[in-house]
Design an enzyme around this catalytic site. Structure first.
Site, PDB file in Angstrom:
ATOM      1  N   HIS A 102      24.944  -5.176 -15.565  1.00 49.03           N
ATOM      2  CA  HIS A 102      24.622  -3.756 -15.777  1.00 49.03           C
ATOM      3  C   HIS A 102      23.121  -3.555 -15.964  1.00 49.03           C
ATOM      4  O   HIS A 102      22.613  -3.561 -17.083  1.00 49.03           O
ATOM      5  CB  HIS A 102      25.389  -3.257 -17.009  1.00 49.03           C
ATOM      6  N   HIS A 115      19.661  -1.206 -14.532  1.00 50.09           N
ATOM      7  CA  HIS A 115      19.121  -0.104 -13.728  1.00 50.09           C
ATOM      8  C   HIS A 115      17.719  -0.502 -13.276  1.00 50.09           C
ATOM      9  O   HIS A 115      16.809  -0.604 -14.098  1.00 50.09           O
ATOM     10  CB  HIS A 115      19.093   1.193 -14.539  1.00 50.09           C
ATOM     11  N   LEU A 116      17.561  -0.734 -11.973  1.00 50.80           N
ATOM     12  CA  LEU A 116      16.256  -1.151 -11.451  1.00 50.80           C
ATOM     13  C   LEU A 116      15.461   0.023 -10.875  1.00 50.80           C
ATOM     14  O   LEU A 116      14.296  -0.141 -10.532  1.00 50.80           O
ATOM     15  CB  LEU A 116      16.424  -2.247 -10.392  1.00 50.80           C
ATOM     16  N   ARG A 117      16.104   1.179 -10.726  1.00 47.78           N
ATOM     17  CA  ARG A 117      15.447   2.459 -10.390  1.00 47.78           C
ATOM     18  C   ARG A 117      14.935   2.593  -8.962  1.00 47.78           C
ATOM     19  O   ARG A 117      14.566   3.676  -8.549  1.00 47.78           O
ATOM     20  CB  ARG A 117      14.282   2.762 -11.352  1.00 47.78           C
ATOM     21  N   ASN A 122      22.779   4.328  -9.317  1.00 47.02           N
ATOM     22  CA  ASN A 122      22.241   5.691  -9.535  1.00 47.02           C
ATOM     23  C   ASN A 122      20.749   5.774  -9.231  1.00 47.02           C
ATOM     24  O   ASN A 122      19.946   6.159 -10.063  1.00 47.02           O
ATOM     25  CB  ASN A 122      22.550   6.188 -10.947  1.00 47.02           C
ATOM     26  N   HIS A 132      29.935  -0.873 -20.982  1.00 46.80           N
ATOM     27  CA  HIS A 132      29.436  -0.516 -22.325  1.00 46.80           C
ATOM     28  C   HIS A 132      30.471   0.113 -23.273  1.00 46.80           C
ATOM     29  O   HIS A 132      30.351   1.283 -23.664  1.00 46.80           O
ATOM     30  CB  HIS A 132      28.199   0.365 -22.229  1.00 46.80           C
ATOM     31  N   ASP A 144      22.677  -2.805 -19.787  1.00 42.34           N
ATOM     32  CA  ASP A 144      22.420  -1.377 -19.526  1.00 42.34           C
ATOM     33  C   ASP A 144      20.919  -1.075 -19.625  1.00 42.34           C
ATOM     34  O   ASP A 144      20.517  -0.014 -20.111  1.00 42.34           O
ATOM     35  CB  ASP A 144      23.241  -0.461 -20.451  1.00 42.34           C
ATOM     36  N   HIS A 190      12.608   4.176 -18.638  1.00 41.72           N
ATOM     37  CA  HIS A 190      12.185   5.553 -18.341  1.00 41.72           C
ATOM     38  C   HIS A 190      10.676   5.633 -18.477  1.00 41.72           C
ATOM     39  O   HIS A 190      10.089   4.939 -19.312  1.00 41.72           O
ATOM     40  CB  HIS A 190      12.821   6.538 -19.331  1.00 41.72           C
TER      41      HIS A 190
HETATM   42 ZN   LIG Z   1      26.797   3.912 -18.161  1.00 40.61          ZN
END
Ligand SMILES: [Zn+2]
Length: 439
Positions: free
Chosen positions: A61, A63-65, A95, A235, A308, A312
């Site tokens: 999990h 997020h590499l963006r 996402n 999560h 996760d 940002h």
């Molecule tokens: Zn999530």
């Protein structure tokens, strides 16, 4: 490439052993490693006395963006953060912008990961087109693509439509895929800002009830049973969710569960500071929930740690609570935070740690080259940890672009010292070394 003789590391924190790494693979372990090393050219010896050797960690999990939010993170910087956190594989959530809902996008992420070469990057495919929750994405096309996607998730959004969730679970069975659900009933969490409970009542914030998570998990384990397909719960954050998953496993339902490091260490009491670094989805819960999650990892009800990791840009976090984005960075602190929550408390040892951070996530995601048990011939994805070190987490010194770490300035136990990815030492003495070549 260099070959390595790693001397005196304790495998899983148990017995000191020598490990010989030749041409990217584990060539010998134990007494014959040093003897075998005499025939090996281009050999570098690393004194690992006092260090714990584990298989490289696998994050389900991340997020590499990239593509689309390169101001927050790129595949390159996220890969470097992963390597420094001890991860030799990460799963990049869908996402992005555009969303990873076609073969073209997952192949792009796959290629960027290979070019970076710091860790294995595996794309996650979106369940629905554009994460819109209305039409199934091209799941078959992504599975058949060069990226060989097996894990599908609308993470960030919940697949709330039961019929779509049923169809998705049926579809992925064809290639032994699975659906990773972000369990959040949307109607029960409209405008929610934090956990619903005593603290939200005192602060006058709209709360996010535990039942919004538990209702979706309860529905989804029944759908997984009905379709005889595989469900992964992202999560998990409440004590009630743990009990639903425990019961589902006892019924033989094919469900696996994940917990984040931050839900194992932090609670909603921190929201009293109004510091948006603590704003996250699912929200930080109560002390009782946190203790139940820890126990569930020790018991085996929760199978894996997922970071996760959600970087940002500063402007999304350095603002008032209501306007701030949800999410925390986590790749470079996960190892130490889990050590603080579970190893220092005596709830698990390094062997269980390796199961939840490497062996089980590798098995669930079908990564045969990860999650080894130091068998001869295994790909040399190895980390060395100083279990006695203590360090101060400092976002400015991290490789992730995100400064939104809730552990900033916290003293943490256990330090990642070296990371070997495919036999290349990509992290040396806790700093980036050189990437492995393109696989
Ligand atoms: Zn999530």
């Amino acid at each position: 490439m260099s070959n390595y003789l790693i001397t005196g590391a304790t495998l899983f924190g148990e017995d000191p052993q020598d490990i010989l790494v030749v041409e990217g693979a584990i060539a010998a372990v134990g007494a014959d490693a040093a003897a075998r090393a005499t025939d090996v050219s281009d050999l570098e010896t690393i004194d690992a006395t006092g260090l714990v050797a584990l298989p490289g960690m696998v994050d389900m999990h991340t997020h590499l963006r990239e593509p689309g939010r390169e101001d927050a993170e790129t595949v390159l910087t996220g890969s470097q953060a992963a390597a420094r956190g001890g991860f030799t594989a990460v799963h990049a959530m869908a996402n992005t912008a555009p969303v990873a809902d076609t073969a073209a996008v997952v192949e792009l992420v796959d290629r960027l990961g290979r070019e970076a070469g710091w860790t294995q990057v595996r794309p996650v495919g979106a369940v629905t087109v554009g994460l819109g929750g209305e039409r199934l994405s091209d799941i078959g096309g992504m599975a058949a693509s060069r990226a060989e996607v097996r894990m599908f998730s609308d993470d960030g959004m919940c697949v709330w439509d039961a019929q779509l969730m049923r169809r998705a679970l049926e579809y992925v069975k064809a290639f032994d895929g699975f659906i990773a659900q972000h369990a959040q009933e949307p109607r029960l969490t409209e405008k929610a800002q934090m956990n619903e409970g005593v603290v939200s009542a005192e602060l006058g914030m709209v709360g996010w009830p535990a039942v919004a998570e538990e209702a979706i998990i309860a529905r989804d384990v029944l759908l997984a049973e009905h379709t005889n397909s595989r469900l992964h719960v992202c999560h998990v954050s409440t004590a009630g969710s743990v009990e639903i998953i425990r019961a589902a496993k006892e019924r033989g339902i094919r469900v696996s569960a994940e917990v984040t490091p931050h839900h194992l260490l932090l609670t909603d009491e921190l929201v009293r500071s109004y510091n948006p670094v603590y704003k996250v989805n699912p929200p930080l819960r109560t002390e009782e929930d946190m203790q139940a999650l820890r126990q569930a990892v020790a018991d085996g009800v929760i199978d894996v740690i997922g970071t996760d990791h959600a970087p940002h840009p500063d402007e999304s976090k350095e603002c008032e609570w209501m306007a701030a984005a949800m999410g925390m960075t986590g790749l470079e602190t996960a190892l130490s935070v889990v050590a603080k929550a579970l190893i220092e408390t005596g709830m698990i040892g390094w062997r269980r740690f390796a199961e939840i951070t490497s062996r089980t996530p590798a098995r669930l995601t079908g990564l045969g080259n990860q999650g080894h048990n130091f068998e001869v011939g295994a790909e040399a994805n190895i980390i060395l940890i100083d279990p006695e070190a203590r360090w101060i987490a400092d976002p400015a010194a991290m490789s992730t672009q995100g400064n939104n770490s809730p552990f900033a300035q916290m003293e943490l136990p256990a330090r990642l010292v070296h990371t070997f990815y495919r036999g290349h030492r990509v992290v040396a003495n806790s700093e980036l070394a050189t990437p492995a070549g393109r696989p």
